[in-house]
Write a protein that holds these residues in place. Sequence first.
Motif, PDB file in Angstrom:
ATOM      1  N   GLU A 157       0.769  -1.130  -0.217  1.00  0.00           N
ATOM      2  CA  GLU A 157      -0.020   0.090   0.061  1.00  0.00           C
ATOM      3  C   GLU A 157       0.781   1.273  -0.010  1.00  0.00           C
ATOM      4  N   CYS A 158       1.975   1.156   0.851  1.00  0.00           N
ATOM      5  CA  CYS A 158       2.758   2.347   0.947  1.00  0.00           C
ATOM      6  C   CYS A 158       3.671   2.453  -0.463  1.00  0.00           C
ATOM      7  N   ASP A 159       3.894   1.382  -0.978  1.00  0.00           N
ATOM      8  CA  ASP A 159       4.830   1.481  -2.368  1.00  0.00           C
ATOM      9  C   ASP A 159       3.742   2.195  -3.382  1.00  0.00           C
ATOM     10  N   LEU A 160       2.560   1.803  -3.256  1.00  0.00           N
ATOM     11  CA  LEU A 160       1.600   2.318  -4.269  1.00  0.00           C
ATOM     12  C   LEU A 160       1.393   3.708  -4.046  1.00  0.00           C
ATOM     13  N   THR A 161       1.130   4.025  -2.869  1.00  0.00           N
ATOM     14  CA  THR A 161       1.090   5.648  -2.301  1.00  0.00           C
ATOM     15  C   THR A 161       2.064   6.467  -2.831  1.00  0.00           C
ATOM     16  N   ASP A 162       3.518   5.680  -2.991  1.00  0.00           N
ATOM     17  CA  ASP A 162       4.733   6.397  -3.402  1.00  0.00           C
ATOM     18  C   ASP A 162       4.612   6.987  -4.694  1.00  0.00           C
ATOM     19  N   ALA A 163       4.248   5.784  -5.649  1.00  0.00           N
ATOM     20  CA  ALA A 163       3.920   5.870  -7.006  1.00  0.00           C
ATOM     21  C   ALA A 163       2.929   6.931  -7.450  1.00  0.00           C
ATOM     22  N   GLY A 168       1.667  12.649  -9.100  1.00  0.00           N
ATOM     23  CA  GLY A 168       0.898  14.255  -8.799  1.00  0.00           C
ATOM     24  C   GLY A 168      -0.552  13.931  -7.999  1.00  0.00           C
ATOM     25  N   HIS A 169      -0.942  12.756  -7.606  1.00  0.00           N
ATOM     26  CA  HIS A 169      -2.080  12.738  -6.702  1.00  0.00           C
ATOM     27  C   HIS A 169      -1.912  13.144  -5.356  1.00  0.00           C
ATOM     28  N   GLY A 170      -2.642  13.604  -4.613  1.00  0.00           N
ATOM     29  CA  GLY A 170      -2.596  14.288  -3.384  1.00  0.00           C
ATOM     30  C   GLY A 170      -4.104  13.948  -2.562  1.00  0.00           C
ATOM     31  N   ALA A 175      -8.226  10.376   2.273  1.00  0.00           N
ATOM     32  CA  ALA A 175      -9.163   9.538   3.475  1.00  0.00           C
ATOM     33  C   ALA A 175      -8.370   8.353   3.662  1.00  0.00           C
ATOM     34  N   ASP A 176      -7.756   7.688   2.536  1.00  0.00           N
ATOM     35  CA  ASP A 176      -7.106   6.258   2.748  1.00  0.00           C
ATOM     36  C   ASP A 176      -6.011   6.484   3.793  1.00  0.00           C
ATOM     37  N   LEU A 177      -5.241   7.442   3.620  1.00  0.00           N
ATOM     38  CA  LEU A 177      -3.912   7.656   4.710  1.00  0.00           C
ATOM     39  C   LEU A 177      -4.474   8.110   5.983  1.00  0.00           C
ATOM     40  N   THR A 178      -5.670   8.725   5.915  1.00  0.00           N
ATOM     41  CA  THR A 178      -5.776   9.168   7.536  1.00  0.00           C
ATOM     42  C   THR A 178      -6.297   7.590   8.161  1.00  0.00           C
ATOM     43  N   ILE A 179      -6.916   6.772   7.384  1.00  0.00           N
ATOM     44  CA  ILE A 179      -7.310   5.621   8.045  1.00  0.00           C
ATOM     45  C   ILE A 179      -5.937   4.885   8.531  1.00  0.00           C
ATOM     46  N   ARG A 180      -5.057   4.799   7.516  1.00  0.00           N
ATOM     47  CA  ARG A 180      -3.916   4.349   7.626  1.00  0.00           C
ATOM     48  C   ARG A 180      -2.848   4.724   8.808  1.00  0.00           C
ATOM     49  N   THR A 181      -2.822   5.918   8.907  1.00  0.00           N
ATOM     50  CA  THR A 181      -2.198   6.678  10.056  1.00  0.00           C
ATOM     51  C   THR A 181      -2.858   6.589  11.456  1.00  0.00           C
ATOM     52  N   GLN A 193       3.909  10.408   4.226  1.00  0.00           N
ATOM     53  CA  GLN A 193       3.074  10.178   2.783  1.00  0.00           C
ATOM     54  C   GLN A 193       1.689  11.209   3.086  1.00  0.00           C
ATOM     55  N   TYR A 194       1.124  11.002   4.404  1.00  0.00           N
ATOM     56  CA  TYR A 194      -0.159  11.436   4.764  1.00  0.00           C
ATOM     57  C   TYR A 194       0.031  13.465   4.817  1.00  0.00           C
ATOM     58  N   MET A 195       1.134  13.649   5.206  1.00  0.00           N
ATOM     59  CA  MET A 195       1.602  15.050   5.412  1.00  0.00           C
ATOM     60  C   MET A 195       1.610  15.638   3.867  1.00  0.00           C
ATOM     61  N   LEU A 196       2.242  14.985   3.055  1.00  0.00           N
ATOM     62  CA  LEU A 196       2.420  15.227   1.641  1.00  0.00           C
ATOM     63  C   LEU A 196       1.111  15.491   0.806  1.00  0.00           C
ATOM     64  N   ALA A 197       0.463  14.242   1.330  1.00  0.00           N
ATOM     65  CA  ALA A 197      -1.131  14.424   0.316  1.00  0.00           C
ATOM     66  C   ALA A 197      -1.945  15.621   0.943  1.00  0.00           C
ATOM     67  N   VAL A 198      -1.675  15.821   2.412  1.00  0.00           N
ATOM     68  CA  VAL A 198      -2.530  16.779   2.784  1.00  0.00           C
ATOM     69  C   VAL A 198      -2.180  18.362   2.090  1.00  0.00           C
ATOM     70  N   TYR A 199      -0.767  18.581   2.279  1.00  0.00           N
ATOM     71  CA  TYR A 199      -0.231  19.335   1.641  1.00  0.00           C
ATOM     72  C   TYR A 199      -0.631  19.869   0.397  1.00  0.00           C
TER      73      TYR A 199
END
Length: 200
Positions: A157-163, A168-170, A175-181, A193-199
């Motif tokens: 899941e983390c590798d997928l999020t990095d990709a 350019g996704h964010g 939502a998924d990263l909130t659950i994961r954190t 990853q969560y901080m970057l997506a929120v940013y």
Amino acid sequence: MAEFRLLGKVAVVVDGCPLDLGPDRQRCVLAALAVDVGRVVSVERLMERVWGGDPPLRVRATLLNYLSRLRRVLVEVADVVRRPGGYALEVDRAAVDLHRFRGHRARARACAGDDRRVVESLGDALRLWRGEALTGLGGDWAAAERARLHQERLDAECDLTDALLGLGHGEDLVADLTIRTVEWPLDERVAGQYMLAVYR
């Protein structure tokens, strides 16, 4: 074609119909063979995986009975064979969802640098999961294996999020990263990853 499922409830499905794999301990014998599909698992290791430190009085006879029943159930789709030193489940590795999951992850690693292909391979890998691995199986081995497989899933899941972040996704990942954190509050990679997506 038969599908051996470990990434969720332990099951064998043939043409959309699940086979009757018998009681939990018998399904645990199948899982204990399927995680090492094609390789010999010693009788001692099978007993340890299924019963841990609390085997029944006639543990060998019980194990042989379970193996015999599994042979009959799987006769059309796989072989449970006696080999020097133990038993092996003989079936195409691609029939076992766990090994397909690992194959997709290996392809994703081979595509490092091509985020679109990584996303495709890891998406295929994660779609194989149907819940918590080895659902319904008790015992120390199943619990330890479940935890190890859960970590493999998190890594994918983390590798997928990095990709996806690389593409350019964010906002769509928040939502998924909130659950994961919440589930992994001390994991620095998930937090980053969560901080970057929120940013974004």
